[in-house]
Design an enzyme around this catalytic site. Sequence first.
Site, PDB file in Angstrom:
ATOM      1  N   ARG A  41       6.631   4.369   5.247  1.00  0.00           N
ATOM      2  CA  ARG A  41       6.268   3.270   4.374  1.00  0.00           C
ATOM      3  C   ARG A  41       5.760   2.087   5.198  1.00  0.00           C
ATOM      4  NH1 ARG A  41       9.495   4.028  -0.216  1.00  0.00           N
ATOM      5  NH2 ARG A  41       9.535   6.275  -0.619  1.00  0.00           N
TER       6      ARG A  41
ATOM      7  N   PRO B 254       7.392   1.890  -7.887  1.00  0.00           N
ATOM      8  CA  PRO B 254       8.061   0.860  -8.670  1.00  0.00           C
ATOM      9  C   PRO B 254       9.476   0.609  -8.153  1.00  0.00           C
ATOM     10  CG  PRO B 254       6.931   2.407 -10.092  1.00  0.00           C
ATOM     11  CD  PRO B 254       6.881   2.979  -8.708  1.00  0.00           C
ATOM     12  N   GLU B 255       9.892  -0.629  -8.227  1.00  0.00           N
ATOM     13  CA  GLU B 255      11.227  -1.007  -7.768  1.00  0.00           C
ATOM     14  C   GLU B 255      12.125  -1.238  -8.968  1.00  0.00           C
ATOM     15  OE1 GLU B 255      11.301  -3.114  -4.212  1.00  0.00           O
ATOM     16  OE2 GLU B 255       9.278  -2.505  -3.674  1.00  0.00           O
TER      17      GLU B 255
ATOM     18  N   LYS C  31      15.906   3.574 -10.209  1.00  0.00           N
ATOM     19  CA  LYS C  31      14.487   3.787 -10.485  1.00  0.00           C
ATOM     20  C   LYS C  31      14.258   4.893 -11.510  1.00  0.00           C
ATOM     21  CE  LYS C  31      13.208   2.269  -5.837  1.00  0.00           C
ATOM     22  NZ  LYS C  31      12.439   2.571  -4.620  1.00  0.00           N
TER      23      LYS C  31
END
Length: 290
Positions: free
Chosen positions: A251, A2-3, A51
């Site tokens: 990533r 999640p950002e 976050k």
Amino acid sequence: MPEGDTVWQAARRLHDALAGKVLTRSDFRVPRYALVDLTGRAVLDVTPRGKHLLTHVEGGLTVHSHLRMDGAWKIFAPGQRWSGGPAHQIRVILGTADRTAVGYRLPVLDILRTADDQRAVGHLGPDLLGPDWDPDLAMANLSADPARPLGEALLDQRNLAGVGNVYKSEICFLLGVTPWLPVGELPADRARYLPALAQKLLEANRDRPVRRTTGLLRGHDLFVYGRASRPCLRCGTPVRVADQGDGSSERPTYWCPACQSGPAPRRLSRRGDRPSGRPPPAAPPPSPWS
């Protein structure tokens, strides 16, 4: 993962469900806090920090959580069937008379004294969606290691808090540079624009159910992220994907080799979608850097 905008939305849902209400249920399903009972205490607020989620409870306590890749908070009404995952994935339950918040698969779950919140979030840089946002400090942090690839620097929450892998790829596309460009080689005009661009993207999406970075371009939500092998929305060149990281965490990173200047990895990732065969939009959005 999640950002910042996703975490901001989660904090708002939790705040709306719990804040100002007394806990009637408290169930921590992690060994360290198995005997902790917060029932009878009022929830004061739920605050996002980058976050991280900080749930402040009466009596000077904070429930600190981080979603990382798979974590989620779900809110349920009385009698509603829980649907966030199997019961063994539940890490904490916080309930009031009319709402129950259930934390699934939370990899980080701590109880702190509120006075010690900085132990959990003090290392973070300026929060893109927080009251401490400081674009000059964020750019100074990013520039402190000029040889570091821009994509890695953007993901480092010590520089600025809230950018995740999606925004990393999208910010680099909008700046017209690859995520492997060293920060020190970012042209001065783009460096000045970077903090404002990052904040603009997160602020625009914090109230949206579907993240969108393409503005008024219809039919497409993102410029490059998740679009491996598909035509670039600006020029039609197939979007590429490769892993990027510091060795500890790789990533998938997306970019257009025609629209974005700078170095690229020698080895491409095999992940990605097959070419769609669809042409780019008839009126591609202009680039401020072309």
